[in-house]
Design an enzyme around this catalytic site. Structure first.
Site, PDB file in Angstrom:
ATOM      1  N   GLU A 259      -7.211   2.700  -6.883  1.00 34.62           N
ATOM      2  CA  GLU A 259      -8.114   2.549  -5.741  1.00 34.62           C
ATOM      3  C   GLU A 259      -9.564   2.481  -6.222  1.00 34.62           C
ATOM      4  O   GLU A 259      -9.890   2.825  -7.360  1.00 34.62           O
ATOM      5  CB  GLU A 259      -7.928   3.741  -4.780  1.00 34.62           C
ATOM      6  CG  GLU A 259      -8.777   3.719  -3.524  1.00 34.62           C
ATOM      7  CD  GLU A 259      -8.559   2.478  -2.655  1.00 34.62           C
ATOM      8  OE1 GLU A 259      -8.925   1.381  -3.120  1.00 34.62           O
ATOM      9  OE2 GLU A 259      -8.063   2.634  -1.523  1.00 34.62           O
TER      10      GLU A 259
ATOM     11  N   HIS B  91      -3.444   0.362  -3.392  1.00 35.49           N
ATOM     12  CA  HIS B  91      -4.205   1.120  -2.416  1.00 35.49           C
ATOM     13  C   HIS B  91      -4.938   0.180  -1.458  1.00 35.49           C
ATOM     14  O   HIS B  91      -5.169  -0.989  -1.779  1.00 35.49           O
ATOM     15  CB  HIS B  91      -5.194   2.029  -3.129  1.00 35.49           C
ATOM     16  CG  HIS B  91      -4.571   2.837  -4.229  1.00 35.49           C
ATOM     17  ND1 HIS B  91      -4.157   4.138  -4.063  1.00 35.49           N
ATOM     18  CD2 HIS B  91      -4.256   2.504  -5.513  1.00 35.49           C
ATOM     19  CE1 HIS B  91      -3.621   4.581  -5.192  1.00 35.49           C
ATOM     20  NE2 HIS B  91      -3.678   3.604  -6.091  1.00 35.49           N
TER      21      HIS B  91
ATOM     22  N   ARG C 241       0.847  -1.198   0.000  1.00 36.09           N
ATOM     23  CA  ARG C 241       0.000   0.000   0.000  1.00 36.09           C
ATOM     24  C   ARG C 241       0.881   1.246   0.000  1.00 36.09           C
ATOM     25  O   ARG C 241       1.976   1.253   0.578  1.00 36.09           O
ATOM     26  CB  ARG C 241      -0.918   0.016   1.226  1.00 36.09           C
ATOM     27  CG  ARG C 241      -1.929   1.172   1.156  1.00 36.09           C
ATOM     28  CD  ARG C 241      -2.737   1.333   2.427  1.00 36.09           C
ATOM     29  NE  ARG C 241      -3.528   2.561   2.335  1.00 36.09           N
ATOM     30  CZ  ARG C 241      -3.951   3.264   3.363  1.00 36.09           C
ATOM     31  NH1 ARG C 241      -3.681   2.869   4.591  1.00 36.09           N
ATOM     32  NH2 ARG C 241      -4.660   4.369   3.178  1.00 36.09           N
ATOM     33  N   HIS C 242       0.403   2.288  -0.624  1.00 38.44           N
ATOM     34  CA  HIS C 242       1.149   3.548  -0.723  1.00 38.44           C
ATOM     35  C   HIS C 242       1.375   4.196   0.641  1.00 38.44           C
ATOM     36  O   HIS C 242       0.708   3.878   1.637  1.00 38.44           O
ATOM     37  CB  HIS C 242       0.405   4.528  -1.635  1.00 38.44           C
ATOM     38  CG  HIS C 242      -0.948   4.920  -1.105  1.00 38.44           C
ATOM     39  ND1 HIS C 242      -1.116   5.850  -0.106  1.00 38.44           N
ATOM     40  CD2 HIS C 242      -2.189   4.502  -1.442  1.00 38.44           C
ATOM     41  CE1 HIS C 242      -2.396   5.990   0.154  1.00 38.44           C
ATOM     42  NE2 HIS C 242      -3.081   5.169  -0.644  1.00 38.44           N
ATOM     43  N   GLY C 243       2.293   5.159   0.675  1.00 42.85           N
ATOM     44  CA  GLY C 243       2.568   5.913   1.895  1.00 42.85           C
ATOM     45  C   GLY C 243       1.473   6.919   2.212  1.00 42.85           C
ATOM     46  O   GLY C 243       0.529   7.135   1.443  1.00 42.85           O
ATOM     47  N   GLN C 244       1.633   7.543   3.340  1.00 39.38           N
ATOM     48  CA  GLN C 244       0.615   8.469   3.868  1.00 39.38           C
ATOM     49  C   GLN C 244       0.466   9.716   2.999  1.00 39.38           C
ATOM     50  O   GLN C 244       1.435  10.257   2.469  1.00 39.38           O
ATOM     51  CB  GLN C 244       1.001   8.875   5.284  1.00 39.38           C
ATOM     52  CG  GLN C 244       0.037   9.848   5.950  1.00 39.38           C
ATOM     53  CD  GLN C 244       0.458  10.202   7.348  1.00 39.38           C
ATOM     54  OE1 GLN C 244       0.316   9.405   8.256  1.00 39.38           O
ATOM     55  NE2 GLN C 244       0.998  11.404   7.536  1.00 39.38           N
ATOM     56  N   THR C 245      -0.778  10.185   2.907  1.00 39.64           N
ATOM     57  CA  THR C 245      -1.101  11.462   2.262  1.00 39.64           C
ATOM     58  C   THR C 245      -1.829  12.347   3.271  1.00 39.64           C
ATOM     59  O   THR C 245      -2.309  11.867   4.303  1.00 39.64           O
ATOM     60  CB  THR C 245      -2.019  11.263   1.041  1.00 39.64           C
ATOM     61  OG1 THR C 245      -3.325  10.867   1.499  1.00 39.64           O
ATOM     62  CG2 THR C 245      -1.480  10.189   0.093  1.00 39.64           C
ATOM     63  N   LEU C 246      -1.945  13.613   2.935  1.00 42.45           N
ATOM     64  CA  LEU C 246      -2.680  14.532   3.801  1.00 42.45           C
ATOM     65  C   LEU C 246      -4.127  14.080   3.937  1.00 42.45           C
ATOM     66  O   LEU C 246      -4.714  14.171   5.023  1.00 42.45           O
ATOM     67  CB  LEU C 246      -2.628  15.951   3.242  1.00 42.45           C
ATOM     68  CG  LEU C 246      -3.426  17.019   4.012  1.00 42.45           C
ATOM     69  CD1 LEU C 246      -2.937  17.134   5.451  1.00 42.45           C
ATOM     70  CD2 LEU C 246      -3.360  18.368   3.302  1.00 42.45           C
ATOM     71  N   TRP C 247      -4.708  13.581   2.860  1.00 44.00           N
ATOM     72  CA  TRP C 247      -6.104  13.136   2.933  1.00 44.00           C
ATOM     73  C   TRP C 247      -6.260  11.904   3.819  1.00 44.00           C
ATOM     74  O   TRP C 247      -7.315  11.709   4.418  1.00 44.00           O
ATOM     75  CB  TRP C 247      -6.633  12.859   1.524  1.00 44.00           C
ATOM     76  CG  TRP C 247      -7.085  14.114   0.817  1.00 44.00           C
ATOM     77  CD1 TRP C 247      -6.741  15.397   1.129  1.00 44.00           C
ATOM     78  CD2 TRP C 247      -7.957  14.196  -0.313  1.00 44.00           C
ATOM     79  NE1 TRP C 247      -7.331  16.281   0.265  1.00 44.00           N
ATOM     80  CE2 TRP C 247      -8.087  15.569  -0.634  1.00 44.00           C
ATOM     81  CE3 TRP C 247      -8.609  13.263  -1.091  1.00 44.00           C
ATOM     82  CZ2 TRP C 247      -8.863  16.011  -1.701  1.00 44.00           C
ATOM     83  CZ3 TRP C 247      -9.388  13.699  -2.160  1.00 44.00           C
ATOM     84  CH2 TRP C 247      -9.518  15.056  -2.452  1.00 44.00           C
TER      85      TRP C 247
END
Length: 210
Positions: A83, A145, A9-15
């Site tokens: 996603e 995702h 899974r991808h790294g953290q985003t602001l959302w």
């Protein structure tokens, strides 16, 4: 030797931090997410992957590219690893969704969004397609995702739809490991790479509870 697939899974985003439904919205990694991707890359490169395939969305592609640089591999892009589309919910917080669409929130079915069975089918088909290109004993890393990975794994393993919620969500830059066995694919690890922590994802509330 069996072929293996690591679903990252991808790294953290602001959302993610704001608990907003991302879906197909192309949100970049935040500073923490970039660091998470670098850490995951250093760990997964030691597995000597043979191929890296990523969703076309920036947050997944940048996560995959961090691994590609360390492993010395190019990253192939596949839109089928995106996603789950969130329709009218994209960009909204869980609170906004539950207030505005209480019935749909309970079912976790976004107006104008993708149905879980459609996501499961396209993601599992993509994983099968790319895994088929591996030699015996090869390792494929899929960068995707949270909901897409969980649903794709469930379909790949042949689980009936009513049992899909039994698979929990994935934390940012955590991964699951699949192995091709004689009777199909089996799950060796799930949500690995970090200590247990709250999962913020586009997945259903049941799949992301602590």
């Amino acid at each position: 030797m069996s072929r293996r697939v690591v679903c990252l899974r991808h790294g953290q985003t602001l959302w993610n931090v704001e608990q907003r439904f991302q879906g197909h919205s192309d949100i970049p990694l935040d500073e923490t997410g970039v660091a998470q991707a670098a850490r995951a890359a250093s760990l997964l490169a030691s597995l000597r992957p043979n191929m890296i395939v990523s969703s076309d969305l920036q947050r997944a592609l940048d996560t995959a590219s961090a691994l590609g640089r360390v492993a010395g591999l190019d990253v192939t892009v596949d839109k089928d690893l995106r996603e789950r589309g969130g329709g009218e919910w994209e960009g909204l917080t869980r609170e906004e969704i539950s207030t505005g669409w209480p019935r749909e929130f309970t079912a976790w079915e976004a107006p104008g969004g993708e149905h879980v069975t459609d996501v499961a089918e396209r993601v599992s088909t993509s994983i099968r397609r790319w895994a088929a290109e591996l030699d015996s004993g090869g390792l494929l890393v899929i960068a995707s995702h949270g909901a897409a990975i969980r649903l794709g794994i469930a379909r790949l393993m042949g689980l009936p739809e009513e049992l899909w919620p039994a698979l929990g969500g994935l934390g940012n830059c955590s991964w699951s490991v699949l192995e091709e066995a004689r009777k199909g694919w089996r799950l060796l690890e799930h949500n690995a790479g970090t200590l247990p922590e709250p999962v913020q994802s586009d997945d259903s509330p049941e799949a992301t509870e602590d």
